[in-house]
Write a protein that holds these residues in place. Structure first.
Motif, PDB file in Angstrom:
ATOM      1  N   ALA A  46       0.829  -1.209   0.000  1.00  0.00           N
ATOM      2  CA  ALA A  46       0.000   0.000   0.000  1.00  0.00           C
ATOM      3  C   ALA A  46       0.860   1.254   0.000  1.00  0.00           C
ATOM      4  O   ALA A  46       0.583   2.217  -0.722  1.00  0.00           O
ATOM      5  N   GLU A  47       1.921   1.244   0.810  1.00  0.00           N
ATOM      6  CA  GLU A  47       2.824   2.395   0.834  1.00  0.00           C
ATOM      7  C   GLU A  47       3.514   2.569  -0.509  1.00  0.00           C
ATOM      8  O   GLU A  47       3.703   3.687  -0.992  1.00  0.00           O
ATOM      9  N   PHE A  48       3.875   1.448  -1.152  1.00  0.00           N
ATOM     10  CA  PHE A  48       4.607   1.490  -2.419  1.00  0.00           C
ATOM     11  C   PHE A  48       3.755   2.041  -3.553  1.00  0.00           C
ATOM     12  O   PHE A  48       4.263   2.757  -4.428  1.00  0.00           O
ATOM     13  N   VAL A  49       2.454   1.726  -3.558  1.00  0.00           N
ATOM     14  CA  VAL A  49       1.601   2.150  -4.668  1.00  0.00           C
ATOM     15  C   VAL A  49       0.705   3.324  -4.307  1.00  0.00           C
ATOM     16  O   VAL A  49      -0.069   3.798  -5.148  1.00  0.00           O
ATOM     17  N   GLY A  50       0.766   3.815  -3.062  1.00  0.00           N
ATOM     18  CA  GLY A  50       0.074   5.044  -2.707  1.00  0.00           C
ATOM     19  C   GLY A  50      -1.412   4.892  -2.459  1.00  0.00           C
ATOM     20  O   GLY A  50      -2.235   5.584  -3.076  1.00  0.00           O
ATOM     21  N   CYS A  51      -1.780   3.995  -1.541  1.00  0.00           N
ATOM     22  CA  CYS A  51      -3.186   3.858  -1.173  1.00  0.00           C
ATOM     23  C   CYS A  51      -3.264   3.294   0.241  1.00  0.00           C
ATOM     24  O   CYS A  51      -2.233   3.092   0.894  1.00  0.00           O
TER      25      CYS A  51
ATOM     26  N   LEU B 188      -6.727  -2.671  -0.923  1.00  0.00           N
ATOM     27  CA  LEU B 188      -5.905  -3.630  -1.671  1.00  0.00           C
ATOM     28  C   LEU B 188      -6.312  -5.066  -1.394  1.00  0.00           C
ATOM     29  O   LEU B 188      -6.529  -5.455  -0.241  1.00  0.00           O
ATOM     30  N   ALA B 189      -6.362  -5.859  -2.437  1.00  0.00           N
ATOM     31  CA  ALA B 189      -6.504  -7.304  -2.329  1.00  0.00           C
ATOM     32  C   ALA B 189      -5.312  -7.947  -3.016  1.00  0.00           C
ATOM     33  O   ALA B 189      -4.925  -7.544  -4.125  1.00  0.00           O
ATOM     34  N   LEU B 190      -4.709  -8.944  -2.366  1.00  0.00           N
ATOM     35  CA  LEU B 190      -3.588  -9.676  -2.940  1.00  0.00           C
ATOM     36  C   LEU B 190      -4.144 -10.782  -3.813  1.00  0.00           C
ATOM     37  O   LEU B 190      -4.754 -11.733  -3.324  1.00  0.00           O
ATOM     38  N   VAL B 191      -3.956 -10.646  -5.118  1.00  0.00           N
ATOM     39  CA  VAL B 191      -4.437 -11.645  -6.071  1.00  0.00           C
ATOM     40  C   VAL B 191      -3.235 -12.208  -6.822  1.00  0.00           C
ATOM     41  O   VAL B 191      -2.085 -11.928  -6.476  1.00  0.00           O
ATOM     42  N   ARG B 192      -3.486 -13.003  -7.862  1.00  0.00           N
ATOM     43  CA  ARG B 192      -2.370 -13.692  -8.512  1.00  0.00           C
ATOM     44  C   ARG B 192      -1.787 -12.945  -9.704  1.00  0.00           C
ATOM     45  O   ARG B 192      -0.626 -13.153 -10.048  1.00  0.00           O
ATOM     46  N   ASN B 193      -2.550 -12.074 -10.322  1.00  0.00           N
ATOM     47  CA  ASN B 193      -2.047 -11.310 -11.475  1.00  0.00           C
ATOM     48  C   ASN B 193      -3.126 -10.328 -11.917  1.00  0.00           C
ATOM     49  O   ASN B 193      -4.238 -10.318 -11.377  1.00  0.00           O
ATOM     50  N   ALA B 194      -2.787  -9.523 -12.908  1.00  0.00           N
ATOM     51  CA  ALA B 194      -3.737  -8.522 -13.389  1.00  0.00           C
ATOM     52  C   ALA B 194      -4.968  -9.163 -14.017  1.00  0.00           C
ATOM     53  O   ALA B 194      -6.075  -8.630 -13.913  1.00  0.00           O
ATOM     54  N   THR B 195      -4.801 -10.302 -14.669  1.00  0.00           N
ATOM     55  CA  THR B 195      -5.942 -10.978 -15.284  1.00  0.00           C
ATOM     56  C   THR B 195      -6.999 -11.326 -14.247  1.00  0.00           C
ATOM     57  O   THR B 195      -8.204 -11.119 -14.466  1.00  0.00           O
TER      58      THR B 195
ATOM     59  N   VAL C  89       3.057  -1.358 -14.803  1.00  0.00           N
ATOM     60  CA  VAL C  89       3.503  -0.135 -14.130  1.00  0.00           C
ATOM     61  C   VAL C  89       4.336  -0.368 -12.864  1.00  0.00           C
ATOM     62  O   VAL C  89       5.429   0.198 -12.737  1.00  0.00           O
ATOM     63  N   PRO C  90       3.886  -1.185 -11.891  1.00  0.00           N
ATOM     64  CA  PRO C  90       4.692  -1.316 -10.661  1.00  0.00           C
ATOM     65  C   PRO C  90       6.098  -1.832 -10.963  1.00  0.00           C
ATOM     66  O   PRO C  90       6.276  -2.870 -11.595  1.00  0.00           O
ATOM     67  N   GLY C  91       7.078  -1.093 -10.534  1.00  0.00           N
ATOM     68  CA  GLY C  91       8.456  -1.469 -10.781  1.00  0.00           C
ATOM     69  C   GLY C  91       9.050  -0.825 -12.015  1.00  0.00           C
ATOM     70  O   GLY C  91      10.273  -0.705 -12.131  1.00  0.00           O
ATOM     71  N   MET C  92       8.208  -0.400 -12.969  1.00  0.00           N
ATOM     72  CA  MET C  92       8.732   0.336 -14.115  1.00  0.00           C
ATOM     73  C   MET C  92       8.715   1.830 -13.846  1.00  0.00           C
ATOM     74  O   MET C  92       9.682   2.538 -14.127  1.00  0.00           O
ATOM     75  N   MET C  93       7.601   2.308 -13.279  1.00  0.00           N
ATOM     76  CA  MET C  93       7.421   3.726 -13.021  1.00  0.00           C
ATOM     77  C   MET C  93       6.913   3.923 -11.600  1.00  0.00           C
ATOM     78  O   MET C  93       6.356   3.006 -11.001  1.00  0.00           O
ATOM     79  N   GLN C  94       7.082   5.117 -11.093  1.00  0.00           N
ATOM     80  CA  GLN C  94       6.502   5.461  -9.801  1.00  0.00           C
ATOM     81  C   GLN C  94       4.977   5.471  -9.943  1.00  0.00           C
ATOM     82  O   GLN C  94       4.444   5.880 -10.966  1.00  0.00           O
ATOM     83  N   LEU C  95       4.294   5.008  -8.899  1.00  0.00           N
ATOM     84  CA  LEU C  95       2.840   4.895  -8.942  1.00  0.00           C
ATOM     85  C   LEU C  95       2.249   5.423  -7.652  1.00  0.00           C
ATOM     86  O   LEU C  95       2.673   5.050  -6.562  1.00  0.00           O
ATOM     87  N   ASP C  96       1.253   6.296  -7.786  1.00  0.00           N
ATOM     88  CA  ASP C  96       0.532   6.829  -6.639  1.00  0.00           C
ATOM     89  C   ASP C  96      -0.960   6.738  -6.950  1.00  0.00           C
ATOM     90  O   ASP C  96      -1.532   7.598  -7.614  1.00  0.00           O
TER      91      ASP C  96
END
Length: 429
Positions: free
Chosen positions: A115-120, A125-132, A241-248
């Motif tokens: 949450a701190e890393f992505v700005g929320c 947040l829910a921990l899921v397996r992938n974007a799909t 996006v996460p890890g390529m660019m900053q995200l908030d």
């Protein structure tokens, strides 16, 4: 004929031999125990990134240009995964009701750093397996009637588009697409396309923050603001996006966001997240149901309750976040842009048609070019089988070249040299 004792002894010896021959653990242990001193960055940036390259198991003679599909998890992430397996598989947790299963707990020790890393807030947040998986939750969980429209681009990944196509086939909703230029010239061009395509039946705007087809960085905040101004929900596929660019996420103003940190954050495969803005959480139905699905006080946690799954992958995700924070996301993003710009400039010098945006704000670590008459699969096979260089593209002649931060300039130069060789060998120059 072996008796039981002899069979077990032979099996144990075989397993030990396999483990001994398997270089994985040895490679991880061989990687430097710590990251390069930050002072080295100020003294010699190439040397700094070269030292970080040693954290990856990718062989020295291999060049990997396909983070757009999946990243290589570095040694700190692998150590965290192995340590977690060692801890969980002993089954010696103090609480007799504590088992190493993901799916029935808040796992705040993993959600808090994310949450701190992505700005929320972690409750979003829910921990899921992938974007799909996240995209499927969104498409299947939003109430829509027959004839209601979702508006998206023509550059969506199947894991983003197909959940909406399933909904359309089952319930009669409508999938509409805007066609993005190749390349996209500027943000205003994208906003106008979406604005003109919105109708009174549009209920959701869905788009990739960075598209899988060309790697263009779309104006996410502006698109989400456009949606909100018209009372439309916004859902963003943020796989790249996460890890390529900053995200908030708090400043993006989106209602939903999904991601696959196994790409650019180089987290374990099968670790992803779904963001649901607090104000719309109660508007999203669960589509996987177990204990807690109908408990609104759980907030987004109820979307990660899927039954038993893989706790060590969460430990790896946390380690990947810690590594990115230690290097510094501003530094990583700058490196991505530098390498991407270099790759784009060199490929266009060679006559490639750029599908990468000329607007520097709308590109980062993915360079997409069209290189006819080269057939991309012929080139892809030749590059890997004869040169140990991994690339990815699309039919017939598109190349999508990823430039992760640990890539060295000499790696890009070697790819460029072999690209020239291929053209000369096939009389395509």
């Amino acid at each position: 004929m072996l008796d039981r004792r002899g069979f077990l002894a032979s099996s144990a010896a075989l397993a030990a031999g396999v483990a001994f021959r398997n270089p994985l653990f040895a490679q991880v242990e061989k990687a430097p125990a710590s990251l390069p001193d930050a002072k080295l960055f100020d003294q010699n940036q190439d040397a700094y990134w070269g030292e970080l390259r040693k954290q990856f198991l990718i062989p020295e003679d291999e060049i990997y240009l396909n983070n757009g599909t999946v990243g290589s998890s570095p040694a700190p992430v692998l150590r965290a995964i192995f340590d977690s397996y060692n801890q969980t598989e002993k089954m010696d947790q103090q609480d007799p009701e504590d088992y190493p299963i993901w799916g029935y707990a808040a796992w705040n020790e993993f959600r808090d750093p994310l949450a701190e890393f992505v700005g929320c807030h972690r409750d979003e947040l829910a921990l899921v397996r992938n974007a799909t998986e996240g995209n499927s939750y969104i498409a299947n969980g939003i109430d829509m009637k027959a004839g209601d429209e979702v508006l998206m681009t023509d550059q969506e990944h199947p894991g983003g588009e197909q959940p909406w196509q399933l909904k359309a086939k089952r319930y009669g909703t409508v999938v509409k697409k805007v066609t993005l230029p190749k390349p996209v010239e500027n943000a205003g061009q994208v906003l106008n396309l979406f604005d003109q395509a919105i109708t009174p039946r549009t209920r959701v705007i869905f788009f990739s923050h960075i598209t899988t087809v060309t790697g263009v960085v779309l104006p996410a905040k502006d698109l989400c603001d456009l949606a909100r101004s018209k009372g439309i929900l916004s859902a963003v596929d943020g796989a790249h996006v996460p890890g390529m660019m900053q995200l908030d996420l708090s400043s993006l103003h989106c209602d939903f966001y999904s991601a696959s940190p196994h790409k650019w954050l180089q987290a374990p495969k099968g670790s992803g997240f779904l963001y649901v803005r607090n104000e719309v959480i109660d508007r999203l139905w669960n589509t996987i149901a177990t204990e807690g699905w109908d408990e609104p006080q759980l907030r987004a946690e109820r979307f990660q309750r899927i039954g038993s799954s893989n706790v060590p992958s969460l430990a790896g995700l946390r380690a990947a976040i810690a590594l990115a924070n230690q290097i510094g996301m501003p530094r990583i993003e700058a490196r991505h842009r530098e390498l991407g710009n270099y790759m784009l400039a060199e490929m266009t010098k060679r006559g490639a048609e750029s599908w990468t945006s000329p607007d520097a704000k709308m590109r980062c670590a993915i360079t997409t070019v069209n290189v006819p008459p080269i057939h991309r699969m012929d080139l892809e096979n030749w590059m890997w089988k004869t040169q140990k260089i991994r690339i990815r593209g699309g039919e017939p002649s598109k190349l999508r070249l990823s430039t992760p931060y640990y890539l060295r300039k000499k790696d890009i130069d070697r790819f460029l040299e072999k690209f020239d060789d291929y053209k000369n060998l096939n009389k395509l120059a």
